[in-house]
Structure formats: structure tokens, C-alpha cells
Enzyme design. Structure first.
Site, PDB file in Angstrom:
ATOM      1  N   GLU A 161       0.826  -1.212   0.000  1.00 51.39           N
ATOM      2  CA  GLU A 161       0.000   0.000   0.000  1.00 51.39           C
ATOM      3  C   GLU A 161       0.863   1.266   0.000  1.00 51.39           C
ATOM      4  OE1 GLU A 161      -3.797  -1.973   2.341  1.00 51.39           O
ATOM      5  OE2 GLU A 161      -2.714  -0.364   3.327  1.00 51.39           O
ATOM      6  N   CYS A 184       3.440   8.694   0.866  1.00 51.46           N
ATOM      7  CA  CYS A 184       3.997   7.844   1.921  1.00 51.46           C
ATOM      8  C   CYS A 184       4.310   6.484   1.298  1.00 51.46           C
ATOM      9  CB  CYS A 184       2.959   7.737   3.045  1.00 51.46           C
ATOM     10  SG  CYS A 184       3.446   6.656   4.393  1.00 51.46           S
ATOM     11  N   CYS A 194       6.758  -6.611   7.593  1.00 51.81           N
ATOM     12  CA  CYS A 194       7.778  -6.032   8.465  1.00 51.81           C
ATOM     13  C   CYS A 194       8.098  -7.037   9.555  1.00 51.81           C
ATOM     14  CB  CYS A 194       7.221  -4.747   9.093  1.00 51.81           C
ATOM     15  SG  CYS A 194       8.403  -3.861  10.134  1.00 51.81           S
ATOM     16  N   SER A 209      10.921   6.632  15.634  1.00 54.16           N
ATOM     17  CA  SER A 209       9.751   6.231  16.417  1.00 54.16           C
ATOM     18  C   SER A 209      10.228   5.886  17.816  1.00 54.16           C
ATOM     19  CB  SER A 209       9.083   5.009  15.778  1.00 54.16           C
ATOM     20  OG  SER A 209       8.674   5.336  14.471  1.00 54.16           O
ATOM     21  N   LEU A 210       9.936   6.768  18.752  1.00 53.85           N
ATOM     22  CA  LEU A 210      10.446   6.573  20.115  1.00 53.85           C
ATOM     23  C   LEU A 210       9.371   5.925  20.992  1.00 53.85           C
ATOM     24  CD1 LEU A 210      12.852   7.065  22.016  1.00 53.85           C
ATOM     25  CD2 LEU A 210      11.893   9.304  22.534  1.00 53.85           C
ATOM     26  N   CYS A 239      -1.379   6.366   9.957  1.00 56.40           N
ATOM     27  CA  CYS A 239      -0.152   5.741  10.454  1.00 56.40           C
ATOM     28  C   CYS A 239      -0.407   4.403  11.119  1.00 56.40           C
ATOM     29  CB  CYS A 239       0.479   6.637  11.517  1.00 56.40           C
ATOM     30  SG  CYS A 239       1.736   7.639  10.843  1.00 56.40           S
TER      31      CYS A 239
HETATM   32  N1  SAH Z   1       9.187   1.331  10.456  1.00 56.93           N
HETATM   33  C1  SAH Z   1       9.353   2.756  10.485  1.00 56.93           C
HETATM   34  C2  SAH Z   1       8.441   3.454   9.507  1.00 56.93           C
HETATM   35  C3  SAH Z   1       6.962   3.421   9.880  1.00 56.93           C
HETATM   36  S1  SAH Z   1       6.440   5.049  10.113  1.00 56.93           S
HETATM   37  C4  SAH Z   1       9.190   3.262  11.895  1.00 56.93           C
HETATM   38  O1  SAH Z   1       8.873   2.459  12.759  1.00 56.93           O
HETATM   39  O2  SAH Z   1       9.470   4.421  12.154  1.00 56.93           O
HETATM   40  C5  SAH Z   1       4.900   4.849  10.794  1.00 56.93           C
HETATM   41  C6  SAH Z   1       4.747   5.484  12.166  1.00 56.93           C
HETATM   42  O3  SAH Z   1       3.461   5.137  12.666  1.00 56.93           O
HETATM   43  C7  SAH Z   1       5.747   4.954  13.169  1.00 56.93           C
HETATM   44  O4  SAH Z   1       6.119   5.970  14.064  1.00 56.93           O
HETATM   45  C8  SAH Z   1       4.937   3.908  13.883  1.00 56.93           C
HETATM   46  O5  SAH Z   1       5.472   3.600  15.140  1.00 56.93           O
HETATM   47  C9  SAH Z   1       3.578   4.561  13.941  1.00 56.93           C
HETATM   48  N2  SAH Z   1       2.460   3.623  14.131  1.00 56.93           N
HETATM   49  C10 SAH Z   1       2.390   2.322  13.803  1.00 56.93           C
HETATM   50  N3  SAH Z   1       1.195   1.807  14.158  1.00 56.93           N
HETATM   51  C11 SAH Z   1       0.494   2.805  14.737  1.00 56.93           C
HETATM   52  C12 SAH Z   1      -0.804   2.898  15.278  1.00 56.93           C
HETATM   53  N4  SAH Z   1      -1.636   1.860  15.322  1.00 56.93           N
HETATM   54  N5  SAH Z   1      -1.186   4.100  15.746  1.00 56.93           N
HETATM   55  C13 SAH Z   1      -0.365   5.179  15.677  1.00 56.93           C
HETATM   56  N6  SAH Z   1       0.863   5.153  15.166  1.00 56.93           N
HETATM   57  C14 SAH Z   1       1.293   3.966  14.707  1.00 56.93           C
END
Ligand code: SAH
Length: 367
Positions: free
Chosen positions: A109, A122, A129, A234-235, A353
Site C-alpha cells: 500500500e 507515503c 515487516c 519512532s520513540l 499511520c
Molecule cells: N518502520 C518505520 C516506519 C513506519 S512510520 C518506523 O517504525 O518508524 C509509521 C509510524 O506510525 C511509526 O512511528 C509507527 O510507530 C507509527 N504507528 C504504527 N502503528 C500505529 C498505530 N496503530 N497508531 C499510531 N501510530 C502507529
């Protein structure tokens, strides 16, 4: 002065091995080398690049100024249509979600977001993953394979073709779709150089953002690259136990190791880091968490982007109340942290996201 640890070799996990790689995987320099290897003039490489990214042709035979023999050789050795659009959905707010089928049947997607300042795409970097974040849909079926650089580039080209109808352009790119870009590092960097090139799509480095879950050895590598794109991490928690419960990658690279690598990144690039912080009800969303977060990041030039959890049916995290979201934001601001709340887009088509998922079966495409 922070010294980086010795370089760790990059494992290229689950790389595809097509007989005909995607032509979009080749940079301009690669295309020029190819022309030379085939006994043609170097400038032929530039002509191919122009056909792909300026004219956006779908067939090698349409590359009219190339010798016929070269067009035939290209068609034999490379694929020019690595993505098939299976579903195109539009949200009430103009966000569009595309489901693309890859040549081996997997689907991915990609999302197009419309902002008043431009169109942002995006992109996805992997089929599935393997990072295993406990709140994310992309990780549910595990990792099938990495994408080729050209399969990432094509997501932009396909969407640019849709925008061509209304004379619009893709003006920015976020590498935040399915997958962990730093686990497909080599292909991701190649993708960046291709879309960033002035003679191609010309998407400026300042308009590109990559987000990682925190693959520390690659953060050191990325800090030493000569391309300065925006960088997000992503912290989601400032405490190791909470972060590990949300992101098992924290066992391999804990918060101390992550912060050290980010200080190195800042030393090398002098660029701001964005922290993504998902608010998960009752887990990490109280004022004490905000204070802990501000303490952790106080020595970095950074920005915090708060993302209220998006609903994923298989996951049972609950949303933080509106009041608590604003209290969290206020606490950060009071502590001197520059923070904003991410505007949500495309929630009605599951394009927000963490809601993107690699669909495995060929039947599962009708939505
Ligand atoms: N793998 C990378 C790129 C993904 S970016 C990463 O982890 O940074 C997508 C962002 O959305 C990341 O910050 C991820 O942690 C966040 N995310 C994933 N699932 C989510 C959810 N259910 N609700 C809110 N944010 C989410």
C-alpha cells in the site's frame, strides 16, 4: 566528540532476485554505465532517465530517440512495469490509498496525502515487516521480502502519473509506509538518490523524510551519508520497559544506545531529529511520561510529533482522551520541548499511520 562504532556489514535480508530487475532501480550513473557496457554512448543513459522521469513512458519501445537495438536489449533485460494498480481509494479529505501488486503477486500500500502546501506520498519499503511493534498492522504477517529500489521509485512514478491528469506534482515524500526502511538500507538509499536527482523527479532532500524504529548501526551509517533528508525516529517511550513492551526492537537497541547514535547523527549533520511519540491509552500518555521524555531529549535539537493511537482491529490499544492528549502536549511545551500533534488523514480508508498492511493473497484485493 562522539566516535562512531566500527561499521557493521549490512545484511540484505530477503532481497528479491528477479531475472529482469526494475529499470527504476538504476540511478542516472548506473544507466550511463549500462550504456557504456553495451557499447553505446554514455549520454544514452541520460536519455533513458529522461524517458522514465520526464516523459514517464510505460514501454521501452516508446523511447524514440534510442537505437532500436538498445530498446530491445532494455526490454529483454529490465522490467518497466513493476507495479500494477489493484485498488485506488479516496478518502473524504482527499487522501488516496493505492494497493499495488508486485510481479510476484504480493501487494503493498502507498498513500497520497493532499496538503495546502503540496502533495505528499507515503511509500512502502518492504512487503510486511519483522520489527514486531505491538500496535502496528504492518507487522502482523511478518516480513515477506524487501522491495527493490525500483519498486519504491515506481510508487512515486505511478502516483505522479495520476497527478499528471490535473497538472499537479508529488512535492514531498515520507518513507513511513509498510516496513522498516533501515532494514532495506541499500535499496532505500538508492531510491533516495533517484527521486532526488535534478534531472528526474527532482524531489528536494528537504522534502523527504525517513522514519526508523531505531536500527542503531544504520543510524550511524545514515549520519555519514552525503544526502541530508529529514530524519524521524519512532520513540514512543522514554522508559526502557515501556518501550520494549511496545517495540521489541528496544531489546536489541535500547534507549541509551539509540540516544547515543542520535547525538552522533546531530554532531555529523547538525540537523534536527523528529521523534514520533504514539499516545497509547494508559501506557505512556500521562504527564509524568511527558516529563520523562523531555528529560531524555533535552540535549538534542529536536521536535516531537504526537500520534494518538490509530485503531488496528487485531491490537487492543485504546485512545488517549482528548483532554489527556492536550495535557501531554502542554506538559512537553512547559518543559521547553517543541511538540505538535499529528493531523490525521485518511482514517476512513485505513490509510493513517500504522494502519497499512501487506495483503498476502491475490484474492484479498477487493476491499
Ligand atoms: N518502520 C518505520 C516506519 C513506519 S512510520 C518506523 O517504525 O518508524 C509509521 C509510524 O506510525 C511509526 O512511528 C509507527 O510507530 C507509527 N504507528 C504504527 N502503528 C500505529 C498505530 N496503530 N497508531 C499510531 N501510530 C502507529
Amino acid at each position: 566528540m562522539i566516535q562512531r562504532p566500527p561499521k557493521k556489514p549490512i545484511k540484505n535480508i530477503r532481497q528479491p532476485d528477479f531475472d529482469q530487475p526494475s529499470i527504476y532501480s538504476l540511478s542516472l550513473a548506473d544507466l550511463e554505465d549500462l550504456a557504456l557496457r553495451w557499447g553505446e554512448d554514455k549520454y544514452r543513459g541520460g536519455q533513458i532517465f529522461e524517458w522514465l522521469y520526464t516523459h514517464r513512458v510505460d514501454r521501452f519501445e516508446d523511447m524514440m530517440n534510442l537505437p532500436k537495438s538498445m530498446r530491445e536489449a532494455l526490454a529483454e533485460s529490465y522490467s518497466i512495469d513493476p507495479l500494477e494498480t489493484v485498488v485506488k481509494q479516496e478518502s473524504k479529505d482527499g487522501t488516496m490509498k493505492f494497493l499495488f501488486r508486485l510481479r510476484d503477486g504480493y501487494t503493498i500500500e502507498t498513500v497520497l496525502m493532499r496538503h495546502d502546501y503540496g502533495n505528499s506520498v507515503c511509500v512502502t519499503t518492504q512487503v510486511g515487516c519483522q520489527i514486531g511493534c505491538s500496535f502496528c498492522a504492518s507487522t502482523l504477517g511478518g516480513l515477506k521480502r524487501n522491495l527493490e529500489a525500483g519498486e519504491i521509485v515506481s510508487q512515486i512514478v505511478q502516483i505522479q502519473k495520476v497527478l499528471d491528469d490535473t497538472d499537479e506534482r508529488v512535492s514531498s515524500v515520507v518513507i513511513m509506509g509498510i516496513g522498516e526502511p533501515f532494514e532495506n538500507y541499500v535499496q532505500m538509499m538508492q531510491f533516495l538518490r533517484i527521486i532526488n536527482h535534478d534531472d528526474g523527479l527532482n524531489i528536494g532532500a528537504r522534502h523527504i523524510t525517513v522514519s526508523t524504529s531505531g536500527i542503531v548501526p544504520r543510524i550511524y551509517d545514515f549520519a555519514d551519508e552525503d544526502i541530508q533528508i529529514n530524519f524521524a525516529v519512532s520513540l514512543h517511550a522514554a522508559d526502557n520497559d515501556i518501550r520494549t513492551s511496545l517495540m521489541p526492537i528496544n531489546k536489541a537497541y535500547d534507549i541509551d544506545k539509540l540516544m547515543e547514535s542520535l547525538k552522533y547523527y546531530q554532531q555529523q549533520t547538525n540537523r534536527r531529529v523528529t521523534f514520533e511519540y504514539g499516545l497509547f491509552g494508559g501506557v505512556n500518555d500521562q504527564p509524568e511520561h511527558a516529563r520523562e521524555l523531555s528529560e531524555l531529549i533535552k540535549d538534542l535539537k529536536c521536535h516531537v510529533n504526537l500520534i494518538p493511537v490509530n485503531h488496528v482491529p487485531e491490537r487492543n490499544y485504546v485512545r488517549t482522551s482528548r483532554d489527556d492528549i492536550f495535557q501531554f502536549l502542554e506538559t512537553l511545551n512547559e518543559c521547553g520541548v517543541n511538540a505538535t500533534l499529528r493531523r490525521e488523514q485518511g482514517t476512513d480508508i485505513d490509510a493513517a499511520c500504522g494502519q497499512l498492511r501487506a495483503k498476502e493473497s491475490k484474492q484479498e484485493t477487493g476491499e
